[in-house]
Scaffold this motif. Structure first.
Motif, short mmCIF file in Angstrom:
data_model
loop_
_atom_site.label_atom_id
_atom_site.label_comp_id
_atom_site.label_asym_id
_atom_site.label_seq_id
_atom_site.Cartn_x
_atom_site.Cartn_y
_atom_site.Cartn_z
N ILE A 283 -13.10 -1.22 -9.59
CA ILE A 283 -12.40 -1.81 -8.45
C ILE A 283 -12.61 -3.31 -8.40
CG2 ILE A 283 -12.17 -1.72 -5.94
CD1 ILE A 283 -13.34 1.13 -6.10
N SER A 284 -13.82 -3.75 -8.67
CA SER A 284 -14.19 -5.16 -8.72
C SER A 284 -15.46 -5.27 -9.56
CB SER A 284 -14.43 -5.71 -7.30
OG SER A 284 -15.63 -5.18 -6.75
N PRO A 285 -15.93 -6.48 -9.88
CA PRO A 285 -17.16 -6.58 -10.66
C PRO A 285 -18.36 -5.89 -10.00
CG PRO A 285 -16.00 -8.68 -10.69
CD PRO A 285 -15.27 -7.79 -9.71
N PHE B 6 -22.46 0.58 -7.19
CA PHE B 6 -22.47 -0.78 -6.65
C PHE B 6 -23.49 -1.59 -7.45
CE2 PHE B 6 -24.50 -3.85 -3.74
CZ PHE B 6 -23.41 -4.67 -3.48
N LYS B 7 -23.07 -2.73 -8.01
CA LYS B 7 -23.95 -3.51 -8.87
C LYS B 7 -23.99 -4.97 -8.44
CE LYS B 7 -22.03 -2.67 -12.83
NZ LYS B 7 -21.79 -2.66 -14.32
N LEU B 8 -25.22 -5.49 -8.41
CA LEU B 8 -25.48 -6.91 -8.26
C LEU B 8 -26.29 -7.34 -9.47
CD1 LEU B 8 -26.38 -7.11 -4.45
CD2 LEU B 8 -24.26 -7.87 -5.55
N ALA C 162 -26.90 0.52 -6.97
CA ALA C 162 -26.98 1.78 -6.22
C ALA C 162 -25.88 2.69 -6.74
CB ALA C 162 -26.82 1.54 -4.73
N GLN C 163 -26.23 3.95 -6.94
CA GLN C 163 -25.30 4.90 -7.52
C GLN C 163 -25.33 6.19 -6.71
OE1 GLN C 163 -26.01 6.96 -11.49
NE2 GLN C 163 -24.65 5.32 -12.13
N SER C 164 -24.18 6.59 -6.19
CA SER C 164 -24.08 7.82 -5.39
C SER C 164 -23.08 8.75 -6.05
CB SER C 164 -23.61 7.50 -3.96
OG SER C 164 -24.45 6.56 -3.34
N SER C 165 -23.38 10.05 -6.02
CA SER C 165 -22.45 11.01 -6.62
C SER C 165 -22.51 12.33 -5.87
CB SER C 165 -22.76 11.23 -8.10
OG SER C 165 -24.01 11.88 -8.26
N GLY D 162 -31.94 0.95 -7.92
CA GLY D 162 -32.79 0.25 -8.87
C GLY D 162 -32.81 -1.23 -8.60
N TRP D 163 -33.89 -1.85 -8.99
CA TRP D 163 -34.04 -3.30 -8.79
C TRP D 163 -34.64 -3.90 -10.05
CZ3 TRP D 163 -38.31 -6.75 -8.20
CH2 TRP D 163 -37.95 -8.02 -7.74
N ARG D 164 -34.08 -5.01 -10.53
CA ARG D 164 -34.55 -5.68 -11.72
C ARG D 164 -35.04 -7.07 -11.37
NH1 ARG D 164 -34.00 -1.24 -12.72
NH2 ARG D 164 -32.70 -0.21 -14.27
N GLY D 165 -36.32 -7.32 -11.59
CA GLY D 165 -36.90 -8.63 -11.34
C GLY D 165 -37.61 -9.14 -12.58
N LYS D 166 -38.04 -10.39 -12.55
CA LYS D 166 -38.76 -10.95 -13.69
C LYS D 166 -40.15 -10.33 -13.84
CE LYS D 166 -36.39 -15.43 -13.65
NZ LYS D 166 -36.56 -16.91 -13.56
N ILE D 167 -40.75 -9.92 -12.71
CA ILE D 167 -42.10 -9.38 -12.75
C ILE D 167 -42.10 -7.85 -12.63
CG2 ILE D 167 -44.36 -9.37 -11.60
CD1 ILE D 167 -43.83 -12.24 -10.77
#
Length: 293
Positions: free
Chosen positions: A101-103, A157-159, A164-167, A212-217
């Protein structure tokens, strides 16, 4: 892209000898070996011609991989059992339609069909395995293959650092294989004998949520799955059962600096109920510490 997948199995056993463990009293047990002068010949062949295709148009992507599972099985033995043949043809494969739908937002619809053929251990009717004292597992040469169809609708939904992923899903299982048991008197001793059977046709509605969350640490993921099932027995007149199960999973990875890192993952699954049996709740925790030199 067309193709064919093949799988073949053949097992031939002669003069089979089965060992049983028989409890004698509280402090001793007796091992009784029984020799069966017999032959058990099982072969199965599965051929799956399939066609795979990919297609995209604007923001829509389609992937399909479908075929037909052509299965043949034959069992011969030298006892009073008559030769037993089974031929089965069933659609198998997977298709996924994804709409971006969008990025940040996307929507997917998935269909999956599969067939699980019972293996030799579930088919051989001889006394097969003794797990505990006074317990015997026996196969069933009349077992049918299990057919599964699953439909799922998924939103993502991605940033840059978060998703976040719902099914929601609907699953149909025909000829589900389960084990039931009964007490039998053999050679003057009482055994708990387990039998494999086609127990039920199951319908399940499931909900899944992942984040999920992706950080440098630190990187972290977590998810929950909820399932509500209706178990319809293959035996006429037996009651319909309902079952509920859920599971949680989480993992984390931390980069602590100076070459040190920590990883941990955990999994919990509630009691899982089939028509004749159940699996106890399970919890697993793994931790790893690493140092790079």
């Amino acid at each position: 892209t067309p193709g064919v997948r093949l799988a073949a199995t053949n097992v031939l056993e002669d003069d089979r000898s089965t060992a049983r463990f028989i409890s004698g009293n509280e402090t001793a047990f007796l091992q009784d070996s029984i020799s069966i002068q017999d032959r058990f010949n099982f072969w199965g062949l599965s051929a799956v011609p399939f066609l795979a295709a990919d297609f995209s148009w604007k923001s829509i992507e389609i992937h399909a991989d479908y075929g037909a599972d052509i299965y043949a099985r034959r069992i011969n033995d030298d006892t009073c059992h008559q030769p037993m043949s089974l031929n089965d043809v069933a659609p198998v494969g997977r298709a996924k339609v994804k709409w971006t739908i969008s990025p940040k937002h996307s929507l997917s619809l998935t269909n999956q069909m599969s067939v699980n053929h019972p293996n030799y251990d579930k088919l051989c009717w001889y006394d097969r395995t003794v797990d505990y004292i006074d317990q015997i597992y026996k196969g069933n040469d009349q077992l049918l293959s299990t057919h599964t169809r699953r439909y799922a609708l998924e939103y993502e939904f991605k940033l840059p650092r978060f998703f976040a992923q719902s099914s929601v899903s609907y699953t149909c299982v025909n000829n589900a294989i389960d084990k039931t048991w009964a007490y039998e008197d053999l050679d003057g001793y009482r055994f708990k004998v387990f039998h494999w059977v086609n127990s039920s046709d199951n319908r399940t509605i499931g909900f899944s949520q992942k984040v999920g969350w992706r950080g440098k640490i630190i990187e972290a993921n977590a998810g929950v799955v909820l399932n509500l099932s209706k178990l319809t027995p293959t035996t006429v007149g037996a009651p319909v059962k309902k079952a509920f199960d859920w599971r949680l999973n989480a993992d984390i990875a931390a980069h602590l600096g100076k070459g040190w890192s920590l990883e941990a993952d955990a999994f919990y699954k509630s009691e899982t109920i089939t028509y004749y049996s159940s699996q106890k709740p399970r919890f697993v925790l793994n931790m790893r510490v690493q140092k790079d030199f």
